[in-house]
Design an enzyme around this catalytic site. Structure first.
Site, PDB file in Angstrom:
ATOM      1  N   VAL A  77       0.899  -1.159   0.000  1.00  0.00           N
ATOM      2  CA  VAL A  77       0.000   0.000   0.000  1.00  0.00           C
ATOM      3  C   VAL A  77       0.938   1.211   0.000  1.00  0.00           C
ATOM      4  O   VAL A  77       1.527   1.552   1.017  1.00  0.00           O
ATOM      5  CB  VAL A  77      -0.926   0.007   1.224  1.00  0.00           C
ATOM      6  CG1 VAL A  77      -1.769   1.269   1.257  1.00  0.00           C
ATOM      7  CG2 VAL A  77      -1.825  -1.231   1.210  1.00  0.00           C
ATOM      8  N   PRO A  78       1.111   1.861  -1.157  1.00  0.00           N
ATOM      9  CA  PRO A  78       2.265   2.732  -1.404  1.00  0.00           C
ATOM     10  C   PRO A  78       2.215   4.123  -0.771  1.00  0.00           C
ATOM     11  O   PRO A  78       2.090   5.137  -1.449  1.00  0.00           O
ATOM     12  CB  PRO A  78       2.287   2.823  -2.937  1.00  0.00           C
ATOM     13  CG  PRO A  78       0.849   2.702  -3.325  1.00  0.00           C
ATOM     14  CD  PRO A  78       0.256   1.725  -2.354  1.00  0.00           C
ATOM     15  N   CYS A  79       2.393   4.185   0.548  1.00  0.00           N
ATOM     16  CA  CYS A  79       2.444   5.483   1.216  1.00  0.00           C
ATOM     17  C   CYS A  79       3.706   6.256   0.843  1.00  0.00           C
ATOM     18  O   CYS A  79       3.779   7.467   1.077  1.00  0.00           O
ATOM     19  CB  CYS A  79       2.336   5.314   2.731  1.00  0.00           C
ATOM     20  SG  CYS A  79       3.573   4.227   3.460  1.00  0.00           S
ATOM     21  N   HIS A  80       4.684   5.576   0.243  1.00  0.00           N
ATOM     22  CA  HIS A  80       5.901   6.291  -0.194  1.00  0.00           C
ATOM     23  C   HIS A  80       5.594   7.264  -1.329  1.00  0.00           C
ATOM     24  O   HIS A  80       6.402   8.139  -1.631  1.00  0.00           O
ATOM     25  CB  HIS A  80       6.985   5.302  -0.619  1.00  0.00           C
ATOM     26  CG  HIS A  80       6.605   4.416  -1.764  1.00  0.00           C
ATOM     27  ND1 HIS A  80       5.934   3.227  -1.579  1.00  0.00           N
ATOM     28  CD2 HIS A  80       6.792   4.539  -3.108  1.00  0.00           C
ATOM     29  CE1 HIS A  80       5.736   2.659  -2.760  1.00  0.00           C
ATOM     30  NE2 HIS A  80       6.240   3.440  -3.707  1.00  0.00           N
ATOM     31  N   ARG A  81       4.422   7.152  -1.941  1.00  0.00           N
ATOM     32  CA  ARG A  81       4.040   8.049  -3.038  1.00  0.00           C
ATOM     33  C   ARG A  81       3.383   9.333  -2.547  1.00  0.00           C
ATOM     34  O   ARG A  81       2.910  10.134  -3.345  1.00  0.00           O
ATOM     35  CB  ARG A  81       3.105   7.317  -4.002  1.00  0.00           C
ATOM     36  CG  ARG A  81       3.766   6.133  -4.693  1.00  0.00           C
ATOM     37  CD  ARG A  81       2.826   5.365  -5.590  1.00  0.00           C
ATOM     38  NE  ARG A  81       3.443   4.107  -6.018  1.00  0.00           N
ATOM     39  CZ  ARG A  81       2.763   3.064  -6.466  1.00  0.00           C
ATOM     40  NH1 ARG A  81       1.445   3.118  -6.570  1.00  0.00           N
ATOM     41  NH2 ARG A  81       3.414   1.961  -6.818  1.00  0.00           N
TER      42      ARG A  81
END
Length: 202
Positions: A170-174
């Site tokens: 779940v790409p919270c790095h984006r």
């Protein structure tokens, strides 16, 4: 029983270790299938360090960076989903393969089922939106707040990202600041930079 006392003291034969490992794997697999455990886990190597992966029968529950302290993560999982947490089995094989493909630049999203029980309320709404941010793109915390239904909840978006139980998948790095700076990241800023660079280069 052997009459040779030295054989008794020498421990299991060389083949016994392999048989025990096979038996353990079979027991883990059976327990997982029969729902006799609350979760299973494994640790995999990755370009951003060791990752702890945990799953329930419903899906992947947790991805944890080494910086989070895997022992503490397991203790937290035991408190939140149950103490019957077993290492091994094949439940996490699909995620391990998808992570390999992701880090190799061959995969732009994850297809494994997720168990999102560790997030609730607005945090859950944020996590659901994060998976909609396209690979190689970013959104600001403010944009995520709007998309998640609470335009003024920018700080809450930051908190949701900081407590994301499924980073990378779940790409919270984006999610970045409005001025383009990175903001914080659960796995550390170098890891966030590396993930964004990986996606930009694909």
């Amino acid at each position: 029983m052997s009459d040779n006392p030295m054989q008794l003291l020498s421990g299991p034969a060389a083949g016994d270790d392999e048989r025990l490992a096979t038996l353990h794997a079979a027991l883990v697999e059976r327990a997982s299938t029969d729902s006799a455990v609350d979760a299973t886990y494994r640790v995999v190597d990755s370009p951003v360090g060791s990752l702890l992966l945990a799953a329930t029968e419903n899906g992947v529950l947790r991805v944890a960076f080494e910086i989070e302290d895997h022992d503490r993560v397991l203790e937290s999982l035991a408190a939140s989903v149950g103490s019957r947490i077993l290492r091994g089995g094949h439940r996490l094989d699909p995620l391990a393969r998808e992570l390999d493909d992701y880090f190799a630049g061959r995969r732009h999203g994850f297809d494994v089922p997720l168990d999102l029980r560790l997030a609730r309320g607005f945090r859950l709404a944020v996590l659901r939106h994060l998976s909609e941010i396209p690979y190689g793109s970013t959104e600001s915390y403010a944009e995520v707040a709007v998309a998640s239904g609470s335009p003024k909840a920018v700080r809450a978006v930051g908190s949701a990202c900081a407590t994301n139980p499924l980073p990378i998948v779940v790409p919270c790095h984006r999610v970045v600041r409005s001025d383009g700076s990175l903001g914080g990241y659960l796995g550390g800023l170098p890891t966030k930079q590396r993930l964004l660079a990986l996606e930009r280069a694909a």
